[in-house]
Design a protein around this motif. Structure first.
Motif, PDB file in Angstrom:
ATOM      1  N   LYS A   1       0.821  -1.216   0.000  1.00 44.06           N
ATOM      2  CA  LYS A   1       0.000   0.000   0.000  1.00 44.06           C
ATOM      3  C   LYS A   1       0.858   1.270   0.000  1.00 44.06           C
ATOM      4  N   ILE A   2       0.535   2.143  -0.945  1.00 40.80           N
ATOM      5  CA  ILE A   2       1.215   3.439  -0.996  1.00 40.80           C
ATOM      6  C   ILE A   2       0.180   4.527  -0.728  1.00 40.80           C
ATOM      7  N   VAL A   3       0.479   5.385   0.241  1.00 40.79           N
ATOM      8  CA  VAL A   3      -0.387   6.534   0.525  1.00 40.79           C
ATOM      9  C   VAL A   3       0.430   7.796   0.268  1.00 40.79           C
ATOM     10  N   ILE A   4      -0.041   8.593  -0.679  1.00 36.68           N
ATOM     11  CA  ILE A   4       0.657   9.835  -0.991  1.00 36.68           C
ATOM     12  C   ILE A   4      -0.104  10.984  -0.331  1.00 36.68           C
ATOM     13  N   ILE A   5       0.596  11.716   0.520  1.00 31.75           N
ATOM     14  CA  ILE A   5      -0.060  12.845   1.186  1.00 31.75           C
ATOM     15  C   ILE A   5      -0.065  14.036   0.225  1.00 31.75           C
ATOM     16  N   SER A   6      -1.276  14.536  -0.030  1.00 32.51           N
ATOM     17  CA  SER A   6      -1.434  15.639  -0.954  1.00 32.51           C
ATOM     18  C   SER A   6      -2.231  16.751  -0.253  1.00 32.51           C
TER      19      SER A   6
ATOM     20  N   GLY B   1      -1.635  -2.081 -10.311  1.00 35.07           N
ATOM     21  CA  GLY B   1      -2.717  -2.814  -9.663  1.00 35.07           C
ATOM     22  C   GLY B   1      -2.570  -4.323  -9.810  1.00 35.07           C
ATOM     23  N   GLU B   2      -2.199  -4.736 -10.996  1.00 30.86           N
ATOM     24  CA  GLU B   2      -2.093  -6.174 -11.270  1.00 30.86           C
ATOM     25  C   GLU B   2      -1.059  -6.857 -10.364  1.00 30.86           C
ATOM     26  N   ARG B   3      -0.039  -6.095  -9.996  1.00 28.60           N
ATOM     27  CA  ARG B   3       0.995  -6.636  -9.100  1.00 28.60           C
ATOM     28  C   ARG B   3       0.574  -6.600  -7.636  1.00 28.60           C
ATOM     29  N   GLY B   4      -0.585  -5.985  -7.356  1.00 27.74           N
ATOM     30  CA  GLY B   4      -1.036  -5.918  -5.953  1.00 27.74           C
ATOM     31  C   GLY B   4      -0.509  -4.692  -5.226  1.00 27.74           C
ATOM     32  N   ILE B   5      -0.072  -3.692  -5.998  1.00 21.22           N
ATOM     33  CA  ILE B   5       0.396  -2.449  -5.379  1.00 21.22           C
ATOM     34  C   ILE B   5      -0.697  -1.389  -5.506  1.00 21.22           C
TER      35      ILE B   5
ATOM     36  N   ARG C   1       0.240  19.588  -7.014  1.00 18.96           N
ATOM     37  CA  ARG C   1      -0.691  18.574  -6.471  1.00 18.96           C
ATOM     38  C   ARG C   1      -1.427  17.862  -7.609  1.00 18.96           C
ATOM     39  N   CYS C   2      -1.736  18.612  -8.681  1.00 19.52           N
ATOM     40  CA  CYS C   2      -2.393  17.967  -9.827  1.00 19.52           C
ATOM     41  C   CYS C   2      -1.431  16.993 -10.495  1.00 19.52           C
ATOM     42  N   ALA C   3      -0.172  17.372 -10.558  1.00 21.52           N
ATOM     43  CA  ALA C   3       0.831  16.469 -11.136  1.00 21.52           C
ATOM     44  C   ALA C   3       0.880  15.172 -10.322  1.00 21.52           C
ATOM     45  N   TRP C   4       0.819  15.290  -9.000  1.00 22.22           N
ATOM     46  CA  TRP C   4       0.850  14.086  -8.158  1.00 22.22           C
ATOM     47  C   TRP C   4      -0.394  13.212  -8.336  1.00 22.22           C
ATOM     48  N   LEU C   5      -1.542  13.908  -8.521  1.00 22.95           N
ATOM     49  CA  LEU C   5      -2.780  13.152  -8.703  1.00 22.95           C
ATOM     50  C   LEU C   5      -2.678  12.307  -9.974  1.00 22.95           C
ATOM     51  N   ALA C   6      -2.168  12.939 -11.040  1.00 23.63           N
ATOM     52  CA  ALA C   6      -2.007  12.228 -12.312  1.00 23.63           C
ATOM     53  C   ALA C   6      -0.984  11.102 -12.156  1.00 23.63           C
ATOM     54  N   GLN C   7       0.071  11.356 -11.420  1.00 27.21           N
ATOM     55  CA  GLN C   7       1.095  10.326 -11.219  1.00 27.21           C
ATOM     56  C   GLN C   7       0.534   9.153 -10.404  1.00 27.21           C
ATOM     57  N   ALA C   8      -0.238   9.483  -9.379  1.00 27.34           N
ATOM     58  CA  ALA C   8      -0.813   8.428  -8.535  1.00 27.34           C
ATOM     59  C   ALA C   8      -1.760   7.548  -9.356  1.00 27.34           C
ATOM     60  N   LYS C   9      -2.593   8.187 -10.181  1.00 27.23           N
ATOM     61  CA  LYS C   9      -3.515   7.419 -11.039  1.00 27.23           C
ATOM     62  C   LYS C   9      -2.730   6.529 -11.994  1.00 27.23           C
ATOM     63  N   THR C  10      -1.674   7.119 -12.582  1.00 32.29           N
ATOM     64  CA  THR C  10      -0.860   6.371 -13.550  1.00 32.29           C
ATOM     65  C   THR C  10      -0.236   5.149 -12.881  1.00 32.29           C
ATOM     66  N   LEU C  11       0.308   5.344 -11.697  1.00 29.76           N
ATOM     67  CA  LEU C  11       0.927   4.215 -10.979  1.00 29.76           C
ATOM     68  C   LEU C  11      -0.130   3.189 -10.582  1.00 29.76           C
TER      69      LEU C  11
ATOM     70  N   ASP D   1      -8.340  -2.723   0.421  1.00 31.75           N
ATOM     71  CA  ASP D   1      -7.991  -3.900  -0.388  1.00 31.75           C
ATOM     72  C   ASP D   1      -8.614  -3.879  -1.783  1.00 31.75           C
ATOM     73  N   HIS D   2      -9.723  -3.152  -1.946  1.00 33.59           N
ATOM     74  CA  HIS D   2     -10.318  -3.055  -3.289  1.00 33.59           C
ATOM     75  C   HIS D   2     -10.336  -1.602  -3.761  1.00 33.59           C
ATOM     76  N   MET D   3      -9.357  -0.831  -3.296  1.00 32.98           N
ATOM     77  CA  MET D   3      -9.282   0.589  -3.671  1.00 32.98           C
ATOM     78  C   MET D   3      -7.894   0.918  -4.178  1.00 32.98           C
ATOM     79  N   THR D   4      -7.837   1.540  -5.334  1.00 31.64           N
ATOM     80  CA  THR D   4      -6.568   2.109  -5.794  1.00 31.64           C
ATOM     81  C   THR D   4      -6.871   3.263  -6.744  1.00 31.64           C
ATOM     82  N   GLY D   5      -5.972   4.244  -6.778  1.00 32.04           N
ATOM     83  CA  GLY D   5      -6.177   5.423  -7.622  1.00 32.04           C
ATOM     84  C   GLY D   5      -7.211   6.378  -7.050  1.00 32.04           C
TER      85      GLY D   5
END
Ligand SMILES: NC(=O)c1ccc[n+]([C@@H]2O[C@H](COP(=O)([O-])OP(=O)(O)OC[C@H]3O[C@@H](n4cnc5c(N)ncnc54)[C@H](OP(=O)(O)O)[C@@H]3O)[C@@H](O)[C@H]2O)c1
Length: 264
Positions: free
Chosen positions: A140-145, A178-182, A163-173, A247-251
């Motif tokens: 689990k990665i939590v990015i503080i924005s 997700g498939e790897r479980g990150i 902060r918008c750049a980070w939001l886009a980066q977080a979505k991209t990651l 567990d069922h949340m990402t992005g």
């Protein structure tokens, strides 16, 4: 350290929010790696977290504005065999500015310390993760924005962009990993009563010739819950995002702002 304790890297670990996050996670049995620049503060913070019977903690000094420092951080993380279960990534705090056209040098410095540097660090942290979705084991990665991730605010010209750049980066990651479980989620904070923030309210109260309580009441009038957040509340939200709750949340970009943001 217990065999089963989860290992979480917390950057900005000695700051107002980082300290509260570390305290909460340590008390919940996580084994922490604290990161920031000031070694004496890191040592003191680590020592203060130690409790008999609970996992131990350690620190690695890093300056996110320096490529060399991040390279050395990554080397240390990679060579000691650390396997991270989570990261709480806090880019350094940005100062408010009303200048909507900051000079190029300021942008370069800010992008380095608040985006490129933290992202390089995150990449090295991700490379140590060993999630296994088939065994129900995620990372689990939590990015503080901040709430400038969803709305532009006056006096936060640089924050609005980064902060918008980070939001886009977080979505991209989140999409890519997700498939790897990150899992990659962001927690966007409104005003939070860290010691520094309290001092800045105090200053504004003095300038306005009113008491601290009067100033606080005035500043929070446009927040539905009529209050700023507390670092302990942020720490609880971070722990929840690291827990099976996500567990069922990402992005996802979760707002922690007392209802201040009006947009849907
Ligand atoms: N407080 C708020 O109201 C608020 C609101 C919205 C968002 N946020 C966000 O929440 C996060 C934490 O804020 P905070 O109020 O706790 O900040 P803070 O008290 O100023 O703490 C900042 C932390 O980051 C470290 N740091 C600063 N510059 C660094 C660098 N170049 N490289 C590595 N570490 C560095 C500091 O330690 P060293 O100085 O020793 O490096 C400290 O541990 C930030 O991302 C901030 O933008 C805060």
């Amino acid at each position: 350290m217990s065999e089963t304790s989860k290992v979480v890297l917390v950057t900005g670990a000695t700051g107002g929010i980082g300290s509260a996050v570390c305290l909460r996670l340590a008390n919940s049995g996580y084994s922490l790696i604290l990161a920031a620049r000031d070694i004496s503060k890191l040592q003191a913070a680590c020592a203060a977290l130690d409790r008999p019977g609970l996992p131990s903690h350690r620190w690695i000094s890093v300056d996110m504005s320096s490529d060399a420092s991040i390279a050395s951080f990554s080397h240390e993380l990679a060579t000691d065999g650390t396997v991270l279960d989570g990261v709480v990534l806090m880019p350094p705090q940005m100062r408010p500015t009303g200048d909507c056209q900051p000079p190029a040098d300021m942008w370069r410095q800010l992008f380095q310390s608040n985006f490129i540097g933290p992202l390089e660090l995150l990449k090295s942290a991700i490379s140590t993760m060993r999630p296994d979705p088939s065994q129900g084991r995620g990372a689990k990665i939590v990015i503080i924005s901040a709430i400038t991730s969803v709305q532009a605010l006056g006096n936060y010209a640089t924050s609005n962009v980064l902060r918008c750049a980070w939001l886009a980066q977080a979505k991209t990651l989140a999409f890519a990993m997700g498939e790897r479980g990150i899992h990659v989620n962001t927690l966007s904070l409104g005003g939070t009563l860290t010691p520094d923030y309290v001092a800045s309210i105090d200053l504004r109260a003095t300038k306005a010739g009113v008491t601290f309580s009067e100033r606080l009441a005035e500043e929070t009038l446009n927040i539905p819950l009529r209050k700023y957040g507390r670092p302990e509340e942020v720490a609880l939200a971070v722990e929840v995002l690291l827990s099976p709750f996500s567990d069922h949340m990402t992005g996802v970009n979760l707002l922690h702002d007392g209802g201040f943001t009006r947009a849907y």
